[in-house]
Design a protein around this motif. Structure first.
Motif, PDB file in Angstrom:
ATOM      1  N   VAL A   1      -0.580  13.962   5.393  1.00 51.28           N
ATOM      2  CA  VAL A   1       0.193  12.712   5.312  1.00 51.28           C
ATOM      3  C   VAL A   1      -0.529  11.687   4.437  1.00 51.28           C
ATOM      4  O   VAL A   1       0.088  11.028   3.596  1.00 51.28           O
ATOM      5  CB  VAL A   1       0.467  12.158   6.734  1.00 51.28           C
ATOM      6  CG1 VAL A   1       1.092  10.773   6.665  1.00 51.28           C
ATOM      7  CG2 VAL A   1       1.378  13.115   7.495  1.00 51.28           C
ATOM      8  N   LEU A   2      -1.831  11.575   4.587  1.00 48.37           N
ATOM      9  CA  LEU A   2      -2.580  10.608   3.779  1.00 48.37           C
ATOM     10  C   LEU A   2      -2.507  10.979   2.292  1.00 48.37           C
ATOM     11  O   LEU A   2      -2.545  10.111   1.421  1.00 48.37           O
ATOM     12  CB  LEU A   2      -4.052  10.570   4.250  1.00 48.37           C
ATOM     13  CG  LEU A   2      -4.929   9.497   3.632  1.00 48.37           C
ATOM     14  CD1 LEU A   2      -4.428   8.105   3.998  1.00 48.37           C
ATOM     15  CD2 LEU A   2      -6.387   9.661   4.077  1.00 48.37           C
ATOM     16  N   GLY A   3      -2.355  12.292   2.043  1.00 49.00           N
ATOM     17  CA  GLY A   3      -2.296  12.784   0.660  1.00 49.00           C
ATOM     18  C   GLY A   3      -1.249  12.058  -0.171  1.00 49.00           C
ATOM     19  O   GLY A   3      -1.429  11.854  -1.378  1.00 49.00           O
ATOM     20  N   ALA A   4      -0.147  11.625   0.473  1.00 49.08           N
ATOM     21  CA  ALA A   4       0.924  10.933  -0.254  1.00 49.08           C
ATOM     22  C   ALA A   4       0.440   9.599  -0.819  1.00 49.08           C
ATOM     23  O   ALA A   4       1.045   9.045  -1.736  1.00 49.08           O
ATOM     24  CB  ALA A   4       2.109  10.709   0.686  1.00 49.08           C
ATOM     25  N   HIS A   5      -0.653   9.073  -0.268  1.00 50.80           N
ATOM     26  CA  HIS A   5      -1.176   7.770  -0.721  1.00 50.80           C
ATOM     27  C   HIS A   5      -2.342   7.947  -1.706  1.00 50.80           C
ATOM     28  O   HIS A   5      -2.934   6.957  -2.124  1.00 50.80           O
ATOM     29  CB  HIS A   5      -1.705   6.968   0.477  1.00 50.80           C
ATOM     30  CG  HIS A   5      -0.678   6.664   1.514  1.00 50.80           C
ATOM     31  ND1 HIS A   5       0.196   5.603   1.403  1.00 50.80           N
ATOM     32  CD2 HIS A   5      -0.385   7.265   2.685  1.00 50.80           C
ATOM     33  CE1 HIS A   5       0.972   5.568   2.473  1.00 50.80           C
ATOM     34  NE2 HIS A   5       0.636   6.569   3.263  1.00 50.80           N
ATOM     35  N   LEU A   6      -2.718   9.191  -2.000  1.00 49.94           N
ATOM     36  CA  LEU A   6      -3.939   9.415  -2.788  1.00 49.94           C
ATOM     37  C   LEU A   6      -3.632   9.864  -4.212  1.00 49.94           C
ATOM     38  O   LEU A   6      -2.650  10.568  -4.441  1.00 49.94           O
ATOM     39  CB  LEU A   6      -4.796  10.496  -2.112  1.00 49.94           C
ATOM     40  CG  LEU A   6      -5.319  10.182  -0.708  1.00 49.94           C
ATOM     41  CD1 LEU A   6      -6.071  11.392  -0.145  1.00 49.94           C
ATOM     42  CD2 LEU A   6      -6.221   8.957  -0.728  1.00 49.94           C
ATOM     43  N   ALA A   7      -4.514   9.472  -5.113  1.00 51.03           N
ATOM     44  CA  ALA A   7      -4.417   9.946  -6.499  1.00 51.03           C
ATOM     45  C   ALA A   7      -5.703  10.719  -6.811  1.00 51.03           C
ATOM     46  O   ALA A   7      -6.741  10.457  -6.211  1.00 51.03           O
ATOM     47  CB  ALA A   7      -4.274   8.744  -7.434  1.00 51.03           C
TER      48      ALA A   7
ATOM     49  N   ARG B   1      -9.201  16.914  -3.224  1.00 49.95           N
ATOM     50  CA  ARG B   1      -8.048  16.185  -3.788  1.00 49.95           C
ATOM     51  C   ARG B   1      -8.465  15.000  -4.638  1.00 49.95           C
ATOM     52  O   ARG B   1      -7.670  14.526  -5.444  1.00 49.95           O
ATOM     53  CB  ARG B   1      -7.195  15.592  -2.665  1.00 49.95           C
ATOM     54  CG  ARG B   1      -6.278  16.552  -1.987  1.00 49.95           C
ATOM     55  CD  ARG B   1      -5.644  15.841  -0.815  1.00 49.95           C
ATOM     56  NE  ARG B   1      -4.801  16.727  -0.054  1.00 49.95           N
ATOM     57  CZ  ARG B   1      -3.480  16.692  -0.083  1.00 49.95           C
ATOM     58  NH1 ARG B   1      -2.852  15.816  -0.830  1.00 49.95           N
ATOM     59  NH2 ARG B   1      -2.777  17.529   0.639  1.00 49.95           N
ATOM     60  N   CYS B   2      -9.673  14.454  -4.385  1.00 49.05           N
ATOM     61  CA  CYS B   2     -10.025  13.162  -4.980  1.00 49.05           C
ATOM     62  C   CYS B   2     -11.279  13.268  -5.839  1.00 49.05           C
ATOM     63  O   CYS B   2     -12.022  14.244  -5.760  1.00 49.05           O
ATOM     64  CB  CYS B   2     -10.269  12.129  -3.884  1.00 49.05           C
ATOM     65  SG  CYS B   2      -8.804  11.890  -2.890  1.00 49.05           S
ATOM     66  N   ARG B   3     -11.517  12.193  -6.588  1.00 44.68           N
ATOM     67  CA  ARG B   3     -12.665  12.182  -7.501  1.00 44.68           C
ATOM     68  C   ARG B   3     -13.981  12.172  -6.736  1.00 44.68           C
ATOM     69  O   ARG B   3     -14.938  12.860  -7.093  1.00 44.68           O
ATOM     70  CB  ARG B   3     -12.570  10.937  -8.393  1.00 44.68           C
ATOM     71  CG  ARG B   3     -13.666  10.842  -9.455  1.00 44.68           C
ATOM     72  CD  ARG B   3     -13.299   9.816 -10.498  1.00 44.68           C
ATOM     73  NE  ARG B   3     -13.154   8.467  -9.960  1.00 44.68           N
ATOM     74  CZ  ARG B   3     -14.162   7.647  -9.699  1.00 44.68           C
ATOM     75  NH1 ARG B   3     -15.402   8.028  -9.912  1.00 44.68           N
ATOM     76  NH2 ARG B   3     -13.942   6.430  -9.227  1.00 44.68           N
TER      77      ARG B   3
ATOM     78  N   ASP C   1     -11.307   3.247  -3.176  1.00 43.18           N
ATOM     79  CA  ASP C   1      -9.894   2.883  -3.304  1.00 43.18           C
ATOM     80  C   ASP C   1      -9.233   2.914  -1.925  1.00 43.18           C
ATOM     81  O   ASP C   1      -8.420   2.062  -1.599  1.00 43.18           O
ATOM     82  CB  ASP C   1      -9.191   3.875  -4.255  1.00 43.18           C
ATOM     83  CG  ASP C   1      -9.828   3.846  -5.632  1.00 43.18           C
ATOM     84  OD1 ASP C   1      -9.652   2.830  -6.320  1.00 43.18           O
ATOM     85  OD2 ASP C   1     -10.552   4.802  -5.982  1.00 43.18           O
ATOM     86  N   VAL C   2      -9.606   3.947  -1.152  1.00 40.22           N
ATOM     87  CA  VAL C   2      -9.050   4.106   0.193  1.00 40.22           C
ATOM     88  C   VAL C   2     -10.217   4.195   1.167  1.00 40.22           C
ATOM     89  O   VAL C   2     -11.198   4.904   0.912  1.00 40.22           O
ATOM     90  CB  VAL C   2      -8.191   5.396   0.265  1.00 40.22           C
ATOM     91  CG1 VAL C   2      -7.702   5.649   1.685  1.00 40.22           C
ATOM     92  CG2 VAL C   2      -7.008   5.296  -0.703  1.00 40.22           C
ATOM     93  N   VAL C   3     -10.122   3.464   2.281  1.00 37.74           N
ATOM     94  CA  VAL C   3     -11.138   3.571   3.335  1.00 37.74           C
ATOM     95  C   VAL C   3     -10.460   4.095   4.590  1.00 37.74           C
ATOM     96  O   VAL C   3      -9.509   3.497   5.099  1.00 37.74           O
ATOM     97  CB  VAL C   3     -11.837   2.222   3.610  1.00 37.74           C
ATOM     98  CG1 VAL C   3     -12.837   2.356   4.750  1.00 37.74           C
ATOM     99  CG2 VAL C   3     -12.546   1.722   2.351  1.00 37.74           C
ATOM    100  N   LEU C   4     -10.945   5.253   5.045  1.00 43.88           N
ATOM    101  CA  LEU C   4     -10.359   5.951   6.184  1.00 43.88           C
ATOM    102  C   LEU C   4     -11.360   5.983   7.330  1.00 43.88           C
ATOM    103  O   LEU C   4     -12.571   6.097   7.100  1.00 43.88           O
ATOM    104  CB  LEU C   4     -10.060   7.405   5.744  1.00 43.88           C
ATOM    105  CG  LEU C   4      -9.870   8.444   6.856  1.00 43.88           C
ATOM    106  CD1 LEU C   4      -8.525   8.236   7.554  1.00 43.88           C
ATOM    107  CD2 LEU C   4      -9.948   9.859   6.285  1.00 43.88           C
ATOM    108  N   SER C   5     -10.858   5.905   8.544  1.00 44.84           N
ATOM    109  CA  SER C   5     -11.724   6.144   9.699  1.00 44.84           C
ATOM    110  C   SER C   5     -10.906   6.897  10.750  1.00 44.84           C
ATOM    111  O   SER C   5      -9.890   6.395  11.231  1.00 44.84           O
ATOM    112  CB  SER C   5     -12.242   4.818  10.254  1.00 44.84           C
ATOM    113  OG  SER C   5     -13.113   5.095  11.333  1.00 44.84           O
ATOM    114  N   ALA C   6     -11.351   8.115  11.091  1.00 49.81           N
ATOM    115  CA  ALA C   6     -10.581   8.971  12.001  1.00 49.81           C
ATOM    116  C   ALA C   6     -11.323   9.172  13.314  1.00 49.81           C
ATOM    117  O   ALA C   6     -12.457   9.670  13.325  1.00 49.81           O
ATOM    118  CB  ALA C   6     -10.299  10.326  11.336  1.00 49.81           C
TER     119      ALA C   6
END
Ligand SMILES: C[S@@+](CC[C@H](N)C(=O)[O-])C[C@H]1O[C@@H](n2cnc3c(N)ncnc32)[C@H](O)[C@@H]1O
Length: 274
Positions: free
Chosen positions: A51-57, A79-81, A124-129
């Motif tokens: 789901v988060l993938g939709a927000h990532l480049a 998926r990311c740099r 760009d994105v900060v995630l905490s799970a």
């Protein structure tokens, strides 16, 4: 009168805080190996990353706060740099670093720190799970995410905290009911109170059966999850409680219900709100 959600959050965390166990300062020391095993078993399939993938480049830098054994770090790094994994537990970091090396990932930096991080970390994105359940000062944690992100902040939390899915077992073992931990809906309410306009979405496929056999390995896992030492006495207490609340079925399994679903709580970071 307005409810003080930050104080309520703090009270819930303090009322449910558990001792570190035999490794002072690292409450994850006895569970890090199991986190590692579970994250390897899950492989690339991960409802959060899907789901988060939709927000990532592909050019994104993602910060994973409380990265644990790397469950999300590995798929995110593909998926990311770049992924910055912030993780204060030495035992979790050991598994995380080994996994990153084994996967041949050259775009992961591990920061040995507790959030809000002393190191200057941004992405760009900060995630905490699955971290916030035990964080006393939730506003400071969330504000630091808001400042560190250039575009999006994301929390993944259970609608009910995962530890609370075992509340009946915990109550049977200890002979007392425990208060609940804060979870996704508490985070959503607190974020709005802090002026951070977040949205919540449930993660499909994030529910799991809580179904345990009576092998030492499975009972040890349960001991640690309900805060009992996994020695002969502790195992006997947990086995007795299991038989009381969920007698073994024909396959020898104790079915304790389900955990999840998890929710993704996102908000546009300060830098993107303008
Ligand atoms: C339940 S584990 C979740 C790990 C991983 N995010 C996952 O979903 O598999 C919680 C992790 O958060 C870390 N943690 C706890 N408090 C933290 C804080 N203030 N800052 C950063 N990490 C923290 C712990 O060390 C632990 O590795």
């Amino acid at each position: 009168m307005d409810t003080d959600l930050a104080a309520e959050w703090r009270a819930m965390v303090l009322a449910t805080r558990e001792p570190d166990g035999p490794t002072p300062g690292d409450r994850w020391a006895r569970r890090a190996g199991r986190f590692d095993r579970r994250s390897r078993e899950a492989g690339a399939a991960d409802p959060l990353v899907d789901v988060l993938g939709a927000h990532l480049a592909p050019g994104d830098e993602v910060v994973d706060v409380g990265a644990g054994a790397g469950r999300h770090v590995v798929p995110l790094a593909r998926r990311c740099r770049r992924v910055v994994a912030v993780e204060p537990s030495a035992s979790m970091r050991e598994h995380l670093e080994r996994r990153v090396a084994e996967e041949g990932l050259a775009n992961v930096d591990v920061v040995a720190d507790r959030w809000p991080s002393a190191a200057r970390v941004e992405g760009d994105v900060v995630l905490s799970a699955h971290v916030l359940y035990g964080v006393e000062d939730a506003p400071a944690f969330l504000h630091a995410m808001d400042v560190a992100a250039r575009r999006l902040c994301a929390l993944c939390l259970g609608v009910v905290a995962p530890a609370d899915a075992l509340a009946p077992l915990r109550a049977s073992v200890h002979g007392a009911a425990f208060p609940r931990r804060p979870a996704a809906l508490d985070a959503l309410a607190l974020l709005h109170r802090l002026g951070l306009p977040a949205e919540l979405q449930l993660l499909p496929g994030s529910e799991r059966d809580l179904d345990f056999g009576a092998t030492d390995d499975e009972v040890d896992e349960l001991c640690l999850r309900v805060n009992v030492d996994p020695d002969a006495l502790g195992r006997a207490r947990v086995r007795r409680a299991l038989e009381t609340i969920a007698p073994a079925d024909a396959a020898g399994r104790h079915r304790l219900g389900r955990t999840g679903p998890n929710a993704l709580v996102t908000w546009r970071a300060r830098a993107a709100r303008g």
